[in-house]
Design a protein around this motif. Structure first.
Motif, PDB file in Angstrom:
ATOM      1  N   LEU A 269       0.813  -1.214   0.000  1.00  0.00           N
ATOM      2  CA  LEU A 269       0.000   0.000   0.000  1.00  0.00           C
ATOM      3  C   LEU A 269       0.846   1.264   0.000  1.00  0.00           C
ATOM      4  CD1 LEU A 269      -2.961  -0.983   2.353  1.00  0.00           C
ATOM      5  CD2 LEU A 269      -2.860  -0.971  -0.133  1.00  0.00           C
ATOM      6  N   TYR A 270       2.074   1.180   0.494  1.00  0.00           N
ATOM      7  CA  TYR A 270       2.975   2.332   0.435  1.00  0.00           C
ATOM      8  C   TYR A 270       3.186   2.773  -1.008  1.00  0.00           C
ATOM      9  CZ  TYR A 270       7.427   4.884   0.652  1.00  0.00           C
ATOM     10  OH  TYR A 270       8.420   5.831   0.516  1.00  0.00           O
ATOM     11  N   SER A 271       3.386   1.822  -1.893  1.00  0.00           N
ATOM     12  CA  SER A 271       3.658   2.141  -3.294  1.00  0.00           C
ATOM     13  C   SER A 271       2.402   2.564  -4.042  1.00  0.00           C
ATOM     14  CB  SER A 271       4.284   0.928  -3.991  1.00  0.00           C
ATOM     15  OG  SER A 271       5.470   0.534  -3.348  1.00  0.00           O
ATOM     16  N   THR A 272       1.322   1.829  -3.852  1.00  0.00           N
ATOM     17  CA  THR A 272       0.116   2.105  -4.634  1.00  0.00           C
ATOM     18  C   THR A 272      -0.622   3.346  -4.134  1.00  0.00           C
ATOM     19  OG1 THR A 272      -1.082   0.521  -3.245  1.00  0.00           O
ATOM     20  CG2 THR A 272      -0.201  -0.287  -5.329  1.00  0.00           C
ATOM     21  N   MET A 273      -0.713   3.535  -2.821  1.00  0.00           N
ATOM     22  CA  MET A 273      -1.420   4.700  -2.293  1.00  0.00           C
ATOM     23  C   MET A 273      -0.650   6.001  -2.508  1.00  0.00           C
ATOM     24  SD  MET A 273      -4.355   3.873  -1.183  1.00  0.00           S
ATOM     25  CE  MET A 273      -4.742   5.373  -0.283  1.00  0.00           C
ATOM     26  N   ALA A 274       0.665   5.894  -2.747  1.00  0.00           N
ATOM     27  CA  ALA A 274       1.463   7.103  -2.961  1.00  0.00           C
ATOM     28  C   ALA A 274       1.000   7.878  -4.186  1.00  0.00           C
ATOM     29  CB  ALA A 274       2.943   6.733  -3.104  1.00  0.00           C
ATOM     30  N   VAL A 275       0.490   7.180  -5.193  1.00  0.00           N
ATOM     31  CA  VAL A 275       0.103   7.857  -6.435  1.00  0.00           C
ATOM     32  C   VAL A 275      -1.120   8.748  -6.232  1.00  0.00           C
ATOM     33  CG1 VAL A 275      -0.599   7.534  -8.831  1.00  0.00           C
ATOM     34  CG2 VAL A 275       1.165   6.054  -7.838  1.00  0.00           C
ATOM     35  N   PRO A 276      -2.257   8.245  -5.722  1.00  0.00           N
ATOM     36  CA  PRO A 276      -3.393   9.162  -5.516  1.00  0.00           C
ATOM     37  C   PRO A 276      -3.116  10.233  -4.458  1.00  0.00           C
ATOM     38  CG  PRO A 276      -3.872   6.985  -4.606  1.00  0.00           C
ATOM     39  CD  PRO A 276      -2.637   6.850  -5.422  1.00  0.00           C
ATOM     40  N   LEU A 277      -2.337   9.902  -3.422  1.00  0.00           N
ATOM     41  CA  LEU A 277      -2.023  10.909  -2.417  1.00  0.00           C
ATOM     42  C   LEU A 277      -1.129  12.012  -2.987  1.00  0.00           C
ATOM     43  CD1 LEU A 277      -1.479   8.684   0.750  1.00  0.00           C
ATOM     44  CD2 LEU A 277      -3.343  10.300   0.324  1.00  0.00           C
TER      45      LEU A 277
ATOM     46  N   PHE B 213       1.380  -7.865  10.470  1.00  0.00           N
ATOM     47  CA  PHE B 213       1.300  -7.639   9.024  1.00  0.00           C
ATOM     48  C   PHE B 213       0.336  -6.487   8.722  1.00  0.00           C
ATOM     49  CE2 PHE B 213      -0.363  -8.302   4.762  1.00  0.00           C
ATOM     50  CZ  PHE B 213       0.765  -8.659   4.027  1.00  0.00           C
ATOM     51  N   LEU B 214      -0.843  -6.505   9.349  1.00  0.00           N
ATOM     52  CA  LEU B 214      -1.830  -5.449   9.114  1.00  0.00           C
ATOM     53  C   LEU B 214      -1.346  -4.107   9.657  1.00  0.00           C
ATOM     54  CD1 LEU B 214      -5.135  -7.385   9.910  1.00  0.00           C
ATOM     55  CD2 LEU B 214      -4.294  -6.675   7.666  1.00  0.00           C
ATOM     56  N   ALA B 215      -0.654  -4.130  10.802  1.00  0.00           N
ATOM     57  CA  ALA B 215      -0.114  -2.880  11.337  1.00  0.00           C
ATOM     58  C   ALA B 215       0.930  -2.297  10.402  1.00  0.00           C
ATOM     59  CB  ALA B 215       0.477  -3.124  12.723  1.00  0.00           C
ATOM     60  N   ARG B 216       1.755  -3.152   9.805  1.00  0.00           N
ATOM     61  CA  ARG B 216       2.755  -2.664   8.852  1.00  0.00           C
ATOM     62  C   ARG B 216       2.099  -2.152   7.566  1.00  0.00           C
ATOM     63  NH1 ARG B 216       7.388  -0.929  10.351  1.00  0.00           N
ATOM     64  NH2 ARG B 216       8.331  -1.455   8.333  1.00  0.00           N
ATOM     65  N   LEU B 217       0.972  -2.751   7.180  1.00  0.00           N
ATOM     66  CA  LEU B 217       0.206  -2.195   6.062  1.00  0.00           C
ATOM     67  C   LEU B 217      -0.198  -0.755   6.367  1.00  0.00           C
ATOM     68  CD1 LEU B 217      -2.272  -5.002   4.890  1.00  0.00           C
ATOM     69  CD2 LEU B 217      -0.333  -4.087   3.619  1.00  0.00           C
ATOM     70  N   GLY B 218      -0.647  -0.526   7.602  1.00  0.00           N
ATOM     71  CA  GLY B 218      -1.041   0.818   8.004  1.00  0.00           C
ATOM     72  C   GLY B 218       0.115   1.799   7.982  1.00  0.00           C
ATOM     73  N   VAL B 219       1.284   1.349   8.431  1.00  0.00           N
ATOM     74  CA  VAL B 219       2.480   2.197   8.352  1.00  0.00           C
ATOM     75  C   VAL B 219       2.751   2.575   6.898  1.00  0.00           C
ATOM     76  CG1 VAL B 219       4.965   2.332   8.760  1.00  0.00           C
ATOM     77  CG2 VAL B 219       3.493   1.235  10.454  1.00  0.00           C
ATOM     78  N   GLY B 220       2.600   1.607   6.001  1.00  0.00           N
ATOM     79  CA  GLY B 220       2.830   1.862   4.581  1.00  0.00           C
ATOM     80  C   GLY B 220       1.857   2.867   4.005  1.00  0.00           C
TER      81      GLY B 220
ATOM     82  N   GLU C 159       2.952   6.370   5.314  1.00  0.00           N
ATOM     83  CA  GLU C 159       4.180   6.883   4.705  1.00  0.00           C
ATOM     84  C   GLU C 159       4.013   7.159   3.216  1.00  0.00           C
ATOM     85  OE1 GLU C 159       7.827   5.026   5.692  1.00  0.00           O
ATOM     86  OE2 GLU C 159       7.431   4.985   7.843  1.00  0.00           O
ATOM     87  N   ALA C 160       2.973   6.594   2.600  1.00  0.00           N
ATOM     88  CA  ALA C 160       2.730   6.831   1.169  1.00  0.00           C
ATOM     89  C   ALA C 160       2.521   8.308   0.866  1.00  0.00           C
ATOM     90  CB  ALA C 160       1.513   6.032   0.711  1.00  0.00           C
ATOM     91  N   GLY C 161       2.000   9.059   1.834  1.00  0.00           N
ATOM     92  CA  GLY C 161       1.724  10.470   1.580  1.00  0.00           C
ATOM     93  C   GLY C 161       2.841  11.403   1.960  1.00  0.00           C
ATOM     94  N   GLY C 162       3.999  10.892   2.354  1.00  0.00           N
ATOM     95  CA  GLY C 162       5.056  11.760   2.837  1.00  0.00           C
ATOM     96  C   GLY C 162       6.139  12.109   1.844  1.00  0.00           C
ATOM     97  N   VAL C 163       6.613  11.139   1.067  1.00  0.00           N
ATOM     98  CA  VAL C 163       7.848  11.330   0.322  1.00  0.00           C
ATOM     99  C   VAL C 163       7.654  12.127  -0.965  1.00  0.00           C
ATOM    100  CG1 VAL C 163       9.817  10.176  -0.752  1.00  0.00           C
ATOM    101  CG2 VAL C 163       8.789   9.219   1.315  1.00  0.00           C
TER     102      VAL C 163
END
Length: 430
Positions: free
Chosen positions: A64-72, A109-116, A119-123
């Motif tokens: 989700l870090y990679s995919t959510m970064a695009v719309p964010l 695993f789910l908590a790390r998904l949330g971290v991802g 962080e998707a909206g930061g970089v």
């Protein structure tokens, strides 16, 4: 010099913005890298094998870090970048703290998904803000200063995480770094504001002054050969870079006999010293050489990959810890050289108002392949090689993966000529 370029140069607020973005990025990598030094106690407590741990470090975060970064990033380009970054910091810090409450593989695993997701909206919006505040000729250096968050955050995460886990427990390490990020988020928003975007010059292709949509930005990048070469070149190197960064502490404990604190001190020092030199050296060198020929924005990283592979092999193969540190130090620096040059080049493939979206599309490829695949691949290969090599399986997994640097060097070499053609000039460029 045009008025827009002059305004960028003399803005006194830009150093505050860069400093705060750096602090947020440090927290980004503390939260991300802390899992590597905590791998051994987490595996022992939750009964996880190397393949499962590789999923936590790679796929669980990267998916989700990679995919959510695009719309964010598209949202940040069309609304307010500083708000997107602040809310993202608050979200990923909260999920990092939740990691300390987990009791089994799927919970963490789910908590790390949330971290991802957080962080998707930061970089990508941070890259774009730096592009707005700093002129083209200083951008690789500015992005390199921002990218110091990677070695500093990784090093601090390893050192602090190892110390807290050894003296208290691994759960407290997650609580400490997560709650600190929650405190930082409102401070960041108070000090950082958006800036008007620079203007692309008229003779550059695809210079619609309006804010392009996600679809339009993707279409522009898809037509540019340099984008694909840079993206897959960086992704190939990131498979190895993220894999080594995640698994090296475990290698130190298994093959060198280190305890948790010794491994954190060895790896933390390696990240801090090697990483800082590599990040800043790459940015300064690219700004100097890139002003003469834009191809150097990819050629500098390509040379670093070519030189780094045999040096990493020597360090991984060594049996002496002190000698291994010296052998790892130079390739660790070379592993970070690409950041300033490549990130600057990506910024110049689109008009300024599309920078965050372009960065996110680049990160989508880089992180899905590099972060999502590299950590898991090295862990899964280690598990597969265990019947043959036993406790040394992780060492051989790393050695086999070094071929990825050769692929990266070739792709970066080919990207140079394409960059000359695809570069979008803006006001203040020569």
């Amino acid at each position: 010099m045009t008025s827009n370029a002059a305004a960028i140069r003399r803005d006194p607020h830009r150093n505050t913005v860069l400093g705060m973005l750096l602090v947020v990025y440090i927290f980004n990598f503390v939260d991300r890298q802390i899992l590597s030094i905590l791998a051994a106690p987490i595996q022992a407590d939750l009964h996880l094998d190397d393949a499962q741990m590789g999923m936590l470090g790679g796929l669980a975060f990267a998916l989700l870090y990679s995919t959510m970064a695009v719309p964010l990033a598209a949202l940040a380009d069309r609304t307010n970048r500083s708000w997107v970054i602040a809310v993202s910091l608050f979200a990923w810090s909260g999920f990092t703290a939740l990691c300390g409450l987990t009791q089994n593989f799927w919970q963490i695993f789910l908590a790390r998904l949330g971290v991802g997701v957080g962080e998707a909206g930061g970089v990508a919006p941070s890259y774009a803000m730096i592009g707005d505040y700093f002129p083209s000729k200083q951008r690789a250096t500015a992005l390199s200063i921002y990218s110091l968050g990677i070695p500093i955050g990784s090093g601090l995460g390893v050192l602090a995480g190892g110390y807290i886990a050894a003296t208290i427990d691994w759960r407290t390490a997650f609580f400490a770094v997560g709650l600190s990020g929650l405190v930082l988020a409102p401070i960041f928003k108070l000090l950082v504001r958006d800036k008007n975007k620079p203007v692309a010059v008229a003779d550059s292709p695809h210079t619609d002054p309006e804010r392009p949509t996600l679809r339009e930005t993707a279409a522009v990048l898809a037509r540019k050969r340099s984008f694909w070469l840079l993206s897959f070149g960086a992704a190939s190197s990131s498979m190895l870079g993220y894999g080594i960064a995640f698994w090296l502490p475990s290698l130190l404990m298994r093959s060198f006999g280190f305890d948790l604190v010794q491994a954190s001190q060895f790896f933390g020092a390696l990240l801090l010293f090697g990483g800082i030199v590599g990040v800043m050296g790459g940015g300064l060198l690219a700004d100097r050489l890139g002003s003469q020929d834009r191809a150097y924005y990819s050629w500098v990283p390509g040379l670093a990959y070519f030189l780094g592979a045999p040096l990493f092999a020597a360090g991984i193969s060594s049996d002496n810890a002190q000698f291994a540190f010296l052998l790892f130090l130079l390739p660790q620096a070379l592993a970070y050289v690409w950041l300033g040059p490549v990130l600057t080049a990506i910024q110049h493939l689109v008009v300024p108002s599309a920078r965050a979206t372009a960065s996110a599309l680049f990160l989508l490829i880089n992180n899905l392949i590099g972060l999502g695949g590299g950590i898991y691949a090295l862990g899964a290969l280690s598990t597969a090689l265990t019947p043959v090599y036993g406790e040394e399986a992780l060492r051989y997994s790393m050695l086999y993966a070094l071929g990825l640097y050769g692929v990266s060097a070739v792709l970066m070499g080919l990207a140079g000529p394409a960059l000359r053609k695809d570069w979008v000039r803006e006001e203040g460029d020569d």
